[in-house]
Design an enzyme around this catalytic site. Structure first.
Site, mmCIF file in Angstrom:
data_model
loop_
_atom_site.group_PDB
_atom_site.id
_atom_site.type_symbol
_atom_site.label_atom_id
_atom_site.label_comp_id
_atom_site.label_asym_id
_atom_site.label_seq_id
_atom_site.Cartn_x
_atom_site.Cartn_y
_atom_site.Cartn_z
ATOM 1 N N GLU A 157 51.600 18.332 10.880
ATOM 2 C CA GLU A 157 52.977 18.839 10.902
ATOM 3 C C GLU A 157 53.210 19.778 9.730
ATOM 4 O OE1 GLU A 157 55.049 14.954 13.072
ATOM 5 O OE2 GLU A 157 54.798 14.971 10.884
ATOM 6 N N HIS A 200 51.802 5.463 10.010
ATOM 7 C CA HIS A 200 53.158 6.019 9.975
ATOM 8 C C HIS A 200 54.003 5.492 11.129
ATOM 9 C CE1 HIS A 200 56.427 8.702 9.272
ATOM 10 N NE2 HIS A 200 56.139 9.554 10.236
ATOM 11 N N ASP A 217 49.775 13.074 9.699
ATOM 12 C CA ASP A 217 50.282 11.726 9.913
ATOM 13 C C ASP A 217 49.101 10.797 10.200
ATOM 14 O OD1 ASP A 217 52.926 12.398 9.613
ATOM 15 O OD2 ASP A 217 53.429 12.280 11.736
ATOM 16 N N HIS A 219 50.944 18.376 6.396
ATOM 17 C CA HIS A 219 50.393 17.037 6.222
ATOM 18 C C HIS A 219 49.841 16.498 7.532
ATOM 19 C CE1 HIS A 219 54.550 16.329 7.548
ATOM 20 N NE2 HIS A 219 54.063 15.246 8.137
ATOM 21 N N HIS A 262 54.653 13.313 3.218
ATOM 22 C CA HIS A 262 55.062 14.166 4.330
ATOM 23 C C HIS A 262 55.634 15.506 3.859
ATOM 24 C CE1 HIS A 262 54.642 10.817 7.233
ATOM 25 N NE2 HIS A 262 54.999 10.088 6.201
ATOM 26 N N HIS A 292 55.528 10.426 18.952
ATOM 27 C CA HIS A 292 54.635 9.724 18.026
ATOM 28 C C HIS A 292 53.990 8.516 18.707
ATOM 29 C CE1 HIS A 292 56.586 12.074 14.792
ATOM 30 N NE2 HIS A 292 55.495 11.797 14.100
#
Length: 218
Positions: free
Chosen positions: A177, A63, A59, A57, A53, A165
């Site tokens: 992100e 995660h 996700d 990156h 992270h 999320h």
């Protein structure tokens, strides 16, 4: 759309090095040299250690879903193709619909990148802006496949429930992100931000770039 004298390629990736900010508790970037030409080796050779992270990156569902796919199993299609950049600078703790509404049109591409910073911070930002979960759900209803943001999380830094999320999980949204959008005007672009084929990791660093639509590779 970008102006005619704008660059055809924007690098929207955060630099990854020893001073890269990390989410509290994450492993920072570390580099150890195991061979050095300065010490007589024929090559320089190093070992890297970092949370996936760190920096810009993607996700993976793993995660935030115990049964979710790892980064290496992700379909690459959401990370490549037309996208829209929208500015929501000064939006507070969460991007709300009113911050995006001016850019939500019937021809919205399936990828949306949100700029919240006037200038990306050099240190960890505990006041980062996330994206309200109801906004993500509404965007998913419009056909969005990928959401990106220039902060470290689509949820506020102090969130434990990670509602946004969880919307990404249930609506199959892919998440980028730590983008760097400081120099990018609002408008439509081609996004290229492919995760590495990390078959057991819950996230992956990406080298994210935008290209002006219609740009041909050389």
């Amino acid at each position: 759309m970008p102006t005619t004298n704008a660059p055809s390629i924007w690098d929207i990736s955060a630099p990854v090095y020893h001073a890269s900010p990390v989410y509290p508790g994450d492993a920072p970037y570390q580099q150890r040299w195991s061979a050095s030409m300065a010490e007589g080796s024929v090559v320089n050779l190093s070992t890297l250690s970092l949370s996936p992270h760190v920096g810009t990156h993607a996700d993976a569902p793993l995660h935030y879903d115990a049964q979710g796919a790892a980064a290496g199993a992700l379909d690459l299609a959401p990370y490549l193709g037309p996208c829209r950049v929208v500015h929501a600078i000064g939006c507070g703790s969460q991007v709300q619909w009113q911050h995006l509404a001016h850019a939500i049109t019937p021809d919205l591409p399936p990828r949306l990148l949100v700029r919240t910073y006037r200038q990306a911070p050099q240190d960890w930002d505990p006041q980062l802006s996330g994206i309200a979960p109801e906004v993500l759900a509404r965007l998913a209803d419009l056909g969005l496949r990928l959401i990106g943001i220039d902060t470290a999380s689509i949820d506020p830094a102090d969130s434990h429930a990670l509602h946004s999320h969880q919307v990404a999980r249930t609506r199959q949204l892919r998440v980028l992100e730590n983008l760097v959008l400081d120099a990018v005007p609002e408008g439509d672009y081609e996004l290229i931000a492919l995760p590495l084929k990390l078959m057991e990791a819950e996230a992956s660093p990406v080298r994210a770039v935008l290209r002006t639509l219609g740009t041909q590779s050389g």
